[in-house]
Design a protein around this motif. Structure first.
Motif, PDB file in Angstrom:
ATOM      1  N   ALA A   8       3.792  12.618   0.187  1.00  0.00           N
ATOM      2  CA  ALA A   8       3.286  13.220   1.418  1.00  0.00           C
ATOM      3  C   ALA A   8       1.819  12.889   1.683  1.00  0.00           C
ATOM      4  CB  ALA A   8       3.482  14.733   1.368  1.00  0.00           C
ATOM      5  N   THR A   9       1.053  12.554   0.624  1.00  0.00           N
ATOM      6  CA  THR A   9      -0.374  12.299   0.803  1.00  0.00           C
ATOM      7  C   THR A   9      -0.719  10.815   0.743  1.00  0.00           C
ATOM      8  OG1 THR A   9      -0.704  12.606  -1.583  1.00  0.00           O
ATOM      9  CG2 THR A   9      -1.030  14.540  -0.149  1.00  0.00           C
ATOM     10  N   THR A  10       0.274   9.964   0.552  1.00  0.00           N
ATOM     11  CA  THR A  10      -0.001   8.536   0.398  1.00  0.00           C
ATOM     12  C   THR A  10      -0.109   7.818   1.730  1.00  0.00           C
ATOM     13  OG1 THR A  10       0.645   6.562  -0.823  1.00  0.00           O
ATOM     14  CG2 THR A  10       2.392   7.722   0.336  1.00  0.00           C
ATOM     15  N   ASP A  11      -0.753   6.672   1.704  1.00  0.00           N
ATOM     16  CA  ASP A  11      -0.780   5.770   2.851  1.00  0.00           C
ATOM     17  C   ASP A  11       0.092   4.572   2.522  1.00  0.00           C
ATOM     18  OD1 ASP A  11      -2.477   7.327   4.275  1.00  0.00           O
ATOM     19  OD2 ASP A  11      -4.255   6.095   3.994  1.00  0.00           O
ATOM     20  N   PHE A  12       0.801   4.078   3.540  1.00  0.00           N
ATOM     21  CA  PHE A  12       1.554   2.841   3.381  1.00  0.00           C
ATOM     22  C   PHE A  12       0.707   1.685   3.896  1.00  0.00           C
ATOM     23  CE2 PHE A  12       5.070   5.933   3.529  1.00  0.00           C
ATOM     24  CZ  PHE A  12       5.783   5.529   2.416  1.00  0.00           C
ATOM     25  N   ILE A  13       1.021   0.501   3.414  1.00  0.00           N
ATOM     26  CA  ILE A  13       0.343  -0.714   3.862  1.00  0.00           C
ATOM     27  C   ILE A  13       1.341  -1.559   4.641  1.00  0.00           C
ATOM     28  CG2 ILE A  13      -0.914  -2.793   3.177  1.00  0.00           C
ATOM     29  CD1 ILE A  13      -2.381  -0.197   2.566  1.00  0.00           C
ATOM     30  N   LEU A  14       1.046  -1.812   5.921  1.00  0.00           N
ATOM     31  CA  LEU A  14       1.904  -2.643   6.756  1.00  0.00           C
ATOM     32  C   LEU A  14       1.530  -4.110   6.540  1.00  0.00           C
ATOM     33  CD1 LEU A  14       1.714  -0.507  10.031  1.00  0.00           C
ATOM     34  CD2 LEU A  14       3.586  -0.535   8.358  1.00  0.00           C
ATOM     35  N   LEU A  15       2.429  -4.891   5.976  1.00  0.00           N
ATOM     36  CA  LEU A  15       2.127  -6.280   5.644  1.00  0.00           C
ATOM     37  C   LEU A  15       2.040  -7.183   6.872  1.00  0.00           C
ATOM     38  CD1 LEU A  15       4.287  -6.844   2.427  1.00  0.00           C
ATOM     39  CD2 LEU A  15       1.830  -6.359   2.603  1.00  0.00           C
ATOM     40  N   GLY A  16       2.574  -6.722   8.014  1.00  0.00           N
ATOM     41  CA  GLY A  16       2.534  -7.534   9.223  1.00  0.00           C
ATOM     42  C   GLY A  16       3.799  -8.346   9.407  1.00  0.00           C
ATOM     43  N   VAL A  17       3.723  -9.361  10.236  1.00  0.00           N
ATOM     44  CA  VAL A  17       4.901 -10.181  10.544  1.00  0.00           C
ATOM     45  C   VAL A  17       5.170 -11.204   9.444  1.00  0.00           C
ATOM     46  CG1 VAL A  17       5.956 -11.722  12.255  1.00  0.00           C
ATOM     47  CG2 VAL A  17       4.441  -9.889  13.016  1.00  0.00           C
ATOM     48  N   THR A  18       4.102 -11.778   8.887  1.00  0.00           N
ATOM     49  CA  THR A  18       4.283 -12.809   7.849  1.00  0.00           C
ATOM     50  C   THR A  18       3.587 -12.470   6.538  1.00  0.00           C
ATOM     51  OG1 THR A  18       2.323 -14.058   8.548  1.00  0.00           O
ATOM     52  CG2 THR A  18       4.422 -14.592   9.632  1.00  0.00           C
ATOM     53  N   GLY A  19       2.556 -11.610   6.598  1.00  0.00           N
ATOM     54  CA  GLY A  19       1.797 -11.282   5.393  1.00  0.00           C
ATOM     55  C   GLY A  19       0.678 -12.262   5.099  1.00  0.00           C
ATOM     56  N   LYS A  20       0.566 -13.324   5.887  1.00  0.00           N
ATOM     57  CA  LYS A  20      -0.483 -14.339   5.699  1.00  0.00           C
ATOM     58  C   LYS A  20      -1.518 -14.200   6.813  1.00  0.00           C
ATOM     59  CE  LYS A  20       2.817 -17.529   3.574  1.00  0.00           C
ATOM     60  NZ  LYS A  20       3.498 -18.842   3.672  1.00  0.00           N
ATOM     61  N   SER A  89      -7.778  -3.078   8.818  1.00  0.00           N
ATOM     62  CA  SER A  89      -7.022  -2.181   7.943  1.00  0.00           C
ATOM     63  C   SER A  89      -5.543  -2.281   8.269  1.00  0.00           C
ATOM     64  CB  SER A  89      -7.492  -0.737   8.141  1.00  0.00           C
ATOM     65  OG  SER A  89      -6.600   0.171   7.521  1.00  0.00           O
ATOM     66  N   ARG A  90      -4.712  -2.249   7.248  1.00  0.00           N
ATOM     67  CA  ARG A  90      -3.263  -2.295   7.463  1.00  0.00           C
ATOM     68  C   ARG A  90      -2.601  -0.981   7.055  1.00  0.00           C
ATOM     69  NH1 ARG A  90      -1.485  -7.758   4.494  1.00  0.00           N
ATOM     70  NH2 ARG A  90      -2.816  -6.871   2.874  1.00  0.00           N
ATOM     71  N   ALA A  91      -3.396   0.049   6.894  1.00  0.00           N
ATOM     72  CA  ALA A  91      -2.880   1.328   6.403  1.00  0.00           C
ATOM     73  C   ALA A  91      -2.272   2.175   7.523  1.00  0.00           C
ATOM     74  CB  ALA A  91      -3.999   2.108   5.723  1.00  0.00           C
ATOM     75  N   ILE A  92      -1.268   2.958   7.139  1.00  0.00           N
ATOM     76  CA  ILE A  92      -0.670   3.965   8.023  1.00  0.00           C
ATOM     77  C   ILE A  92      -0.285   5.156   7.157  1.00  0.00           C
ATOM     78  CG2 ILE A  92       1.653   2.929   7.844  1.00  0.00           C
ATOM     79  CD1 ILE A  92       2.138   3.910  10.744  1.00  0.00           C
ATOM     80  N   SER A  93      -0.590   6.359   7.617  1.00  0.00           N
ATOM     81  CA  SER A  93      -0.312   7.559   6.826  1.00  0.00           C
ATOM     82  C   SER A  93       1.181   7.797   6.695  1.00  0.00           C
ATOM     83  CB  SER A  93      -0.971   8.778   7.473  1.00  0.00           C
ATOM     84  OG  SER A  93      -0.354   9.062   8.721  1.00  0.00           O
ATOM     85  N   PHE A  94       1.549   8.623   5.724  1.00  0.00           N
ATOM     86  CA  PHE A  94       2.953   8.957   5.511  1.00  0.00           C
ATOM     87  C   PHE A  94       3.545   9.624   6.749  1.00  0.00           C
ATOM     88  CE2 PHE A  94       6.267  11.900   3.853  1.00  0.00           C
ATOM     89  CZ  PHE A  94       7.115  10.958   3.281  1.00  0.00           C
ATOM     90  N   ALA A  95       2.804  10.592   7.322  1.00  0.00           N
ATOM     91  CA  ALA A  95       3.266  11.293   8.534  1.00  0.00           C
ATOM     92  C   ALA A  95       3.348  10.328   9.712  1.00  0.00           C
ATOM     93  CB  ALA A  95       2.337  12.456   8.861  1.00  0.00           C
ATOM     94  N   GLY A  96       2.340   9.471   9.844  1.00  0.00           N
ATOM     95  CA  GLY A  96       2.330   8.486  10.928  1.00  0.00           C
ATOM     96  C   GLY A  96       3.481   7.509  10.808  1.00  0.00           C
ATOM     97  N   CYS A  97       3.786   7.136   9.582  1.00  0.00           N
ATOM     98  CA  CYS A  97       4.883   6.202   9.319  1.00  0.00           C
ATOM     99  C   CYS A  97       6.225   6.816   9.716  1.00  0.00           C
ATOM    100  CB  CYS A  97       4.887   5.829   7.839  1.00  0.00           C
ATOM    101  SG  CYS A  97       5.887   4.374   7.435  1.00  0.00           S
ATOM    102  N   GLU A 173       3.771  -1.200  -0.027  1.00  0.00           N
ATOM    103  CA  GLU A 173       3.646  -2.259   0.973  1.00  0.00           C
ATOM    104  C   GLU A 173       4.936  -2.392   1.793  1.00  0.00           C
ATOM    105  OE1 GLU A 173       2.543  -5.712  -1.270  1.00  0.00           O
ATOM    106  OE2 GLU A 173       0.406  -5.215  -1.186  1.00  0.00           O
ATOM    107  N   VAL A 174       4.866  -2.031   3.068  1.00  0.00           N
ATOM    108  CA  VAL A 174       6.012  -2.102   3.975  1.00  0.00           C
ATOM    109  C   VAL A 174       6.134  -3.534   4.495  1.00  0.00           C
ATOM    110  CG1 VAL A 174       7.039  -1.227   6.116  1.00  0.00           C
ATOM    111  CG2 VAL A 174       5.674   0.296   4.657  1.00  0.00           C
ATOM    112  N   ALA A 175       7.283  -4.137   4.274  1.00  0.00           N
ATOM    113  CA  ALA A 175       7.488  -5.543   4.652  1.00  0.00           C
ATOM    114  C   ALA A 175       7.803  -5.684   6.134  1.00  0.00           C
ATOM    115  CB  ALA A 175       8.611  -6.146   3.806  1.00  0.00           C
ATOM    116  N   ASN A 176       6.842  -5.273   6.963  1.00  0.00           N
ATOM    117  CA  ASN A 176       6.988  -5.392   8.409  1.00  0.00           C
ATOM    118  C   ASN A 176       5.663  -5.018   9.056  1.00  0.00           C
ATOM    119  OD1 ASN A 176       8.242  -5.651  11.002  1.00  0.00           O
ATOM    120  ND2 ASN A 176      10.168  -4.956  10.119  1.00  0.00           N
ATOM    121  N   PHE A 177       5.579  -5.154  10.404  1.00  0.00           N
ATOM    122  CA  PHE A 177       4.351  -4.756  11.088  1.00  0.00           C
ATOM    123  C   PHE A 177       4.439  -3.327  11.608  1.00  0.00           C
ATOM    124  CE2 PHE A 177       7.062  -6.421  14.408  1.00  0.00           C
ATOM    125  CZ  PHE A 177       6.790  -5.637  15.527  1.00  0.00           C
TER     126      PHE A 177
END
Length: 311
Positions: A8-20, A89-97, A173-177
């Motif tokens: 509940a307190t973690t942030d996810f990392i959105l890797l984007g479309v390709t990660g590069k 930044s590629r972070a998104i909160s748990f609630a936001g996600c 790390e979420v494998a998407n944008f």
């Protein structure tokens, strides 16, 4: 600390479309063009229909609602992607996600239901023209749209609740944008057996409108083929062509993404999601306006009035 609290307190990392990073810069520029075009294009469709009394009928009522949903659909994911890129930044909160995932599922379902309603409308108009006004009454059309929104909410809510109950104690790390449900399930360290079953049940519910669309067009083609006039056949296909193009683009990409085992999902699939979350909502206004004389005429009147008011 319990795993649930960690999630509940973690942030996810959105890797984007390709990660590069180099390729992400290209997609940032692409989305920077796509999003305003989507907003302006769909708003023009809405304004043109509302301002032209000749387009106040069920087909264009559904098209207005489709444009509204497409604006919302794109707005759930693209602004966050653009903001993250600008802020570095590629972070998104748990609630936001979870919120993003819930809105995405709801929007995707509503989109599919409205596409089905448009197919039903065309089937009734072509196969039962004398009863069209009686069947497709304004009150019935409003109830259909409201019902689709309610069903979409009912379908999305359980997925959000079940995902919220999972623990995420390893890779974040979420494998998407954006926060895609399949990507989140792959990150969980909990038992996801029930979640996977729910996901495929949701995919099945999502596919029901497609079955409705197929049945509607079988009826349309059966009626059209009985018409001896070549002109009548061409007119019917012209009327349905735009809708079939949109349905093919939308369902083709969604089915390519979700009609397979969870283990097959990876970051490379994010490019597929770009098609139905960003490209299709952008293309819809062009598809419906370029292939439709009434829409082109309504847009022409709208631009003329706008030009006159500026002089």
């Amino acid at each position: 600390m319990r795993e649930e609290n960690q999630s509940a307190t973690t942030d996810f990392i959105l890797l984007g479309v390709t990660g590069k990073q180099e390729q992400e810069d290209i997609f940032f520029i692409l989305f920077l063009f796509i999003y305003p075009i989507t907003l302006v294009g769909n708003m023009l469709i809405i304004l043109a229909i509302l301002s032209d009394i000749h387009l106040h009928n069920p087909m264009y009522f559904f098209l207005v609602n489709l444009s509204l949903v497409d604006i919302f659909f794109s707005s759930v994911t693209i602004p966050k992607m653009l903001a993250n890129h600008l802020l570095g930044s590629r972070a998104i909160s748990f609630a936001g996600c979870l919120t993003q995932m819930d809105f995405m599922i709801g929007s995707a379902n509503t989109d599919s239901y409205i596409l089905a309603m448009m197919a039903i409308d065309r089937a009734v108009a072509i196969s039962r023209p004398l009863h069209y006004t009686m069947i497709m009454r304004p009150r019935s059309c409003v109830l259909m749209v409201v019902g689709s929104c309610v069903v979409a909410i009912i379908n999305s809510f359980p997925h959000t609740v079940f995902t919220a109950s999972l623990s995420f104690c390893g890779n974040k790390e979420v494998a998407n944008f954006y926060c895609d449900m399949a990507s989140l399930l792959k990150l969980s360290c909990s038992n996801i057996h029930l979640n996977v079953k729910m996901m495929y049940l949701g995919v099945g519910i999502f596919s029901l409108p497609l079955l409705c669309i197929i049945i509607s067009y079988v009826r349309v083609f059966a009626t059209v083929l009985r018409v001896p006039s070549t002109k009548g056949i061409l007119k019917a296909f012209s009327t349905c062509g735009s809708h079939l193009t949109v349905v093919s683009l939308y369902y083709g990409t969604v089915m390519g993404m979700y009609f397979r085992p969870l283990t097959h999902y990876s970051l490379k699939d994010a490019i597929i999601t770009v098609m139905y979350t960003a490209v299709t909502p952008m293309l819809n206004p062009f598809i419906y306006s370029l292939r439709n004389r009434d829409m082109k005429a309504a847009l022409g009147k709208l631009f003329s009035r706008s030009s006159s008011s500026l002089l």
